[in-house]
Design an enzyme around this catalytic site. Structure first.
Site, PDB file in Angstrom:
ATOM      1  CD  GLN A  89    -116.284 -37.509  10.692  1.00 46.30           C
ATOM      2  OE1 GLN A  89    -115.147 -37.730  10.068  1.00 46.30           O
ATOM      3  NE2 GLN A  89    -117.481 -37.311  10.309  1.00 46.30           N
ATOM      4  CG  HIS A 153    -114.230 -33.461   7.721  1.00 45.07           C
ATOM      5  ND1 HIS A 153    -114.335 -32.204   7.789  1.00 45.07           N
ATOM      6  CD2 HIS A 153    -115.000 -34.287   8.188  1.00 45.07           C
ATOM      7  CE1 HIS A 153    -116.311 -32.867   7.244  1.00 45.07           C
ATOM      8  NE2 HIS A 153    -116.542 -33.476   7.619  1.00 45.07           N
ATOM      9  CD  GLU A 247    -116.326 -32.956  -5.245  1.00 41.89           C
ATOM     10  OE1 GLU A 247    -116.361 -31.700  -5.609  1.00 41.89           O
ATOM     11  OE2 GLU A 247    -114.213 -32.742  -5.301  1.00 41.89           O
ATOM     12  CE1 TYR A 257    -108.750 -33.373  -8.614  1.00 36.90           C
ATOM     13  CE2 TYR A 257    -106.834 -32.526  -6.971  1.00 36.90           C
ATOM     14  CZ  TYR A 257    -106.862 -33.106  -8.045  1.00 36.90           C
ATOM     15  OH  TYR A 257    -106.570 -34.235  -9.430  1.00 36.90           O
ATOM     16  CE1 TYR A 268    -124.084 -33.389   6.193  1.00 39.43           C
ATOM     17  CE2 TYR A 268    -122.535 -32.198   8.029  1.00 39.43           C
ATOM     18  CZ  TYR A 268    -122.225 -33.184   6.476  1.00 39.43           C
ATOM     19  OH  TYR A 268    -121.828 -33.736   6.205  1.00 39.43           O
TER      20      TYR A 268
END
Length: 374
Positions: A89, A153, A247, A257, A268
């Protein structure tokens, strides 16, 4: 053992649908579509971020490492872009002009960087100026550590608040059990800086020994959407959950959070992460998605250009390849609509200075949503 795992999984799924919001919160097809999607910039692969300049032109980041300047219908590649760490990513991520760009010329860019002694990369934030189609005056404002060869991430969106503070996000870098809950470590955080990269004196952890003083909030997983509420000025984020549990959060200074201590998602593989969806001292999401939509860019609609849309949130879906509109009543989502169905992986969405919505789609380019009748 297998039976106990199945039972725990069922408990988690039950909890996922019993807390915080209506379990029947399904996405709907719109009764009418108040726009025509016009492909404005074509031939883009993974257009990760968009920025609008005062002259009416646009900058687009390609995840592979290019910045494209689009002006008068022509694409020009910008030179002197920092080398990006391309893995999973990671790549060239968001871009955002300073609120006073017309006066100071500063652009802010996040990307995955190899800078540092460890192998791999982590999210970095720079500012630079655009001179003769090249980045100049490049300054590194923040570099998350340590580097890692994990490819997931990185975050990372950028937004300014009404006071001129800059917020940007860094995901947990695939180290969920270590980074998000530790304010002495980068990853799984939203950061707040002054526009020159210095630390605001009222950041929540400036007096905590060993803390990352740039941190504004923590316990995040992988925030890929940041937006400023047009009326309150509060910064909102969206972030990827695991399997379920994406979220939307309203950001509060110093707040936790919860990831991965509380979540509405599961692994997963289908196994539970935790049986807790709430805990004292940890924030509840304003909204969560089960199943996951894979949320990316996020924007508020602040104009009347699209009928009754004013005050809604638009969120790109990577997983289901559409644009989602969430209608709000205060801080509660009361309706979800699926727009641009099957258009492709929607990576970013922005409201331009002209009050129109722009949507970036992987493998296609940038769409402008032209209001019907205009």
């Amino acid at each position: 053992m297998k039976n106990s795992i199945v039972c725990l999984y069922l408990i988690v799924v039950t909890l996922n649908f019993s807390c915080a919001q209506d379990a029947e919160n399904q996405v709907n097809d719109p009764s009418e579509i108040p726009f025509t999607a016009e492909l404005l910039i074509d031939g883009l692969q993974i257009p990760w971020g968009m920025a609008f300049l005062p002259d009416g032109s646009m900058l687009v980041t390609e995840k592979s490492g290019e910045v494209i300047h689009f002006k008068d219908g022509k694409k020009t590649e910008i030179g002197n872009v920092p080398k990006v760490y391309q893995r999973g990513q990671g790549g060239l991520l968001d871009i955002e002009p300073h609120p006073d760009y017309e006066d100071n010329g500063w652009l802010y860019i996040t990307y995955s960087s190899e800078e540092g002694g460890d192998k791999g990369g982590n999210t970095a934030l720079i500012r630079a100026k655009l001179t003769n189609n090249a980045l100049t005056d490049i300054e590194l404002l923040y570099k998350a550590v340590p580097n890692t060869t994990k490819g997931q991430h990185f975050g990372s969106r950028i937004v300014f608040d009404n006071e001129g503070y800059l917020y940007f996000s860094v995901g947990d870098r695939g180290n969920r059990d270590v980074n998000p809950q530790d304010i002495k470590r980068d990853g799984g955080k939203i950061y707040r800086l002054k526009d020159d990269g210095s630390i605001p004196v009222d950041n929540p952890f400036v007096n905590n020994n060993g803390a990352k003083t740039a941190v504004f909030s923590y316990g995040h997983r992988n925030p890929q959407g940041l937006a400023k509420h047009p009326e309150t000025g509060q910064i909102w984020d969206n972030e990827h959950g695991p399997k379920g549990g994406d979220e939307i959060n309203t950001l509060k200074k110093g707040a936790n959070y919860g990831w991965p201590v509380i979540t509405y998602g599961i692994n997963y593989s289908g196994t539970p992460i935790t049986d807790k969806t709430e805990m004292e001292g940890m924030e509840q999401p304003l909204h969560y998605w089960v199943p996951s939509i894979g949320p990316s860019g996020m924007a508020f609609v602040s104009t009347d250009n699209y009928g009754s849309w004013k005050g809604s949130i638009l969120v790109g879906s990577l997983a289901f390849q559409y644009l989602e509109r969430l209608e709000l009543n205060g801080n509660k989502v009361v309706n979800r609509e699926k727009l641009m169905a099957d258009i492709g992986r929607v990576r970013d969405v922005k409201e331009g200075p002209d009050g129109l919505i722009y949507v970036s789609v992987e493998g296609k380019g940038i769409y402008k949503l032209v209001p019907k009748g205009s």
